[in-house]
Design an enzyme around this catalytic site. Sequence first.
Site, PDB file in Angstrom:
ATOM      1  N   ASN A   1       0.852  -1.192   0.000  1.00 38.41           N
ATOM      2  CA  ASN A   1       0.000   0.000   0.000  1.00 38.41           C
ATOM      3  C   ASN A   1       0.893   1.249   0.000  1.00 38.41           C
ATOM      4  O   ASN A   1       0.802   2.122   0.861  1.00 38.41           O
ATOM      5  CB  ASN A   1      -0.964  -0.002   1.199  1.00 38.41           C
ATOM      6  CG  ASN A   1      -2.074   1.017   0.994  1.00 38.41           C
ATOM      7  OD1 ASN A   1      -2.329   1.855   1.825  1.00 38.41           O
ATOM      8  ND2 ASN A   1      -2.723   0.961  -0.141  1.00 38.41           N
TER       9      ASN A   1
ATOM     10  N   HIS B   1       3.117   4.571  -0.628  1.00 43.21           N
ATOM     11  CA  HIS B   1       2.904   6.003  -0.838  1.00 43.21           C
ATOM     12  C   HIS B   1       4.265   6.647  -1.070  1.00 43.21           C
ATOM     13  O   HIS B   1       5.299   5.966  -1.072  1.00 43.21           O
ATOM     14  CB  HIS B   1       2.166   6.623   0.354  1.00 43.21           C
ATOM     15  CG  HIS B   1       2.769   6.281   1.687  1.00 43.21           C
ATOM     16  ND1 HIS B   1       4.017   6.699   2.068  1.00 43.21           N
ATOM     17  CD2 HIS B   1       2.304   5.526   2.723  1.00 43.21           C
ATOM     18  CE1 HIS B   1       4.281   6.257   3.277  1.00 43.21           C
ATOM     19  NE2 HIS B   1       3.265   5.520   3.695  1.00 43.21           N
TER      20      HIS B   1
ATOM     21  N   HIS C   1       7.301   5.635   1.050  1.00 45.72           N
ATOM     22  CA  HIS C   1       8.001   4.401   0.649  1.00 45.72           C
ATOM     23  C   HIS C   1       8.862   4.671  -0.598  1.00 45.72           C
ATOM     24  O   HIS C   1       9.988   4.186  -0.700  1.00 45.72           O
ATOM     25  CB  HIS C   1       7.000   3.302   0.284  1.00 45.72           C
ATOM     26  CG  HIS C   1       6.122   2.853   1.408  1.00 45.72           C
ATOM     27  ND1 HIS C   1       4.778   3.112   1.449  1.00 45.72           N
ATOM     28  CD2 HIS C   1       6.403   2.145   2.533  1.00 45.72           C
ATOM     29  CE1 HIS C   1       4.260   2.574   2.549  1.00 45.72           C
ATOM     30  NE2 HIS C   1       5.217   1.992   3.228  1.00 45.72           N
TER      31      HIS C   1
ATOM     32  N   LYS D   1       9.475   8.066  10.412  1.00 46.89           N
ATOM     33  CA  LYS D   1       8.151   8.195  11.053  1.00 46.89           C
ATOM     34  C   LYS D   1       8.027   7.127  12.138  1.00 46.89           C
ATOM     35  O   LYS D   1       7.492   7.376  13.201  1.00 46.89           O
ATOM     36  CB  LYS D   1       7.024   8.036  10.033  1.00 46.89           C
ATOM     37  CG  LYS D   1       5.658   8.241  10.696  1.00 46.89           C
ATOM     38  CD  LYS D   1       4.534   8.066   9.722  1.00 46.89           C
ATOM     39  CE  LYS D   1       4.243   6.633   9.431  1.00 46.89           C
ATOM     40  NZ  LYS D   1       3.532   5.917  10.509  1.00 46.89           N
TER      41      LYS D   1
ATOM     42  N   GLN E   1      10.901   2.016  15.725  1.00 45.69           N
ATOM     43  CA  GLN E   1      11.229   0.835  14.913  1.00 45.69           C
ATOM     44  C   GLN E   1      12.683   0.914  14.418  1.00 45.69           C
ATOM     45  O   GLN E   1      13.406  -0.090  14.418  1.00 45.69           O
ATOM     46  CB  GLN E   1      10.266   0.739  13.726  1.00 45.69           C
ATOM     47  CG  GLN E   1      10.624  -0.344  12.720  1.00 45.69           C
ATOM     48  CD  GLN E   1       9.507  -0.571  11.709  1.00 45.69           C
ATOM     49  OE1 GLN E   1       8.610  -1.345  11.958  1.00 45.69           O
ATOM     50  NE2 GLN E   1       9.573   0.087  10.567  1.00 45.69           N
TER      51      GLN E   1
ATOM     52  N   SER F   1       1.328   7.877   5.670  1.00 46.22           N
ATOM     53  CA  SER F   1       1.167   6.561   6.278  1.00 46.22           C
ATOM     54  C   SER F   1       0.062   5.838   5.531  1.00 46.22           C
ATOM     55  O   SER F   1      -0.916   6.472   5.099  1.00 46.22           O
ATOM     56  CB  SER F   1       0.756   6.740   7.750  1.00 46.22           C
ATOM     57  OG  SER F   1       0.184   5.543   8.242  1.00 46.22           O
TER      58      SER F   1
HETATM   59  O1  PAF Z   1       7.478  -0.465   8.756  1.00 46.40           O
HETATM   60  C1  PAF Z   1       6.883  -1.425   8.236  1.00 46.40           C
HETATM   61  O2  PAF Z   1       6.183  -1.289   7.217  1.00 46.40           O
HETATM   62  C2  PAF Z   1       7.007  -2.798   8.874  1.00 46.40           C
HETATM   63  O3  PAF Z   1       7.056  -2.711  10.252  1.00 46.40           O
HETATM   64  C3  PAF Z   1       8.195  -3.619   8.321  1.00 46.40           C
HETATM   65  C4  PAF Z   1       9.525  -2.958   8.672  1.00 46.40           C
HETATM   66  C5  PAF Z   1       8.072  -3.761   6.821  1.00 46.40           C
HETATM   67  C6  PAF Z   1       8.197  -5.020   8.944  1.00 46.40           C
HETATM   68  O4  PAF Z   1       7.035  -5.710   8.639  1.00 46.40           O
END
Ligand code: PAF
Length: 282
Positions: A32, A34, A37, A150, A154, A186
């Site tokens: 999905n 955007h 990415h 963002k 993570q 997002s």
């Molecule tokens: O940030 C994300 O989209 C997810 O957490 C990832 C890093 C692809 C792991 O599934």
Amino acid sequence: MKTETTIHGLAASLHPARSARKLIGFVPTMGNLHEGHLNLVREAKNLCDIVVVSIFVNPTQFGPNEDFDNYPRTLEQDSHLLADVGCDIIFAPTVEQLYPKPQVKTKVLVSGVTDMLCGHSRPGHFDGVALIVTKLLNIVQPSYAFFGQKDFQQVVVVKQLVHDLNMPLEIIAVPTTRSADGLALSSRNGYLTAEQRQIAPTIYQSLLAAETQLHDGIALADVLETLKHTLCHAGFEIDYVSAYTPDLEHLTQFDQDVVLFVAAKLGETRLIDNLKVKFIAT
Ligand code: PAF
């Protein structure tokens, strides 16, 4: 551009690049896609010879009442976007490829930096992220992997596990891509109603206001209180409004660089954002 759905297929597609010692860049995503990415892919293209993008909605990082089933799966549209930015290989495995039955028994638990913020609000979330990222990095074996800021926590978690497990790659954190009104891009923004979409940029606007207040000498605790009030008043249900150091250490005063974190819901949609505020010694 090729699309591979199996680990063997991906290995075969990457073999020539690996043999020629080309630099492989990797952008893990849940699809999905955007502009945020696509900016990760553009960064990867700048630094690497071959870019692999994974599209996999990872079940282990969703809680029981979260949006795994409804998470948008838009592979065809994503493929067009990735072709346009020069992605070389899409890796779009099935759940069975990555989590073969009877069951994956290994856990990847990163402690400390997963205790707070989304780690606290979404129990088990980072265990799922750490497991899938470890698996994907082992499968793709890139020289560089790209993550958006963002998801600040993570990035910290992934950097920690790469360091602790001596994985031979570098994690590149890419600044958050925003709409003109400041809303962090997002996939979940797509869940917002038109009215909620109008309210959503308040998060970033109030983070910027908080930055100004900190630079004006207002105490961190008061700045966080004001931020909470502004968001509540705008119609958000707050999950957390907090401040940590960039390494996710606890802090109570603005006497070093600080990252302000927000997670808040508009209706059923949970949005997160953050802003790093530089400490300027006077
Ligand atoms: O940030 C994300 O989209 C997810 O957490 C990832 C890093 C692809 C792991 O599934």
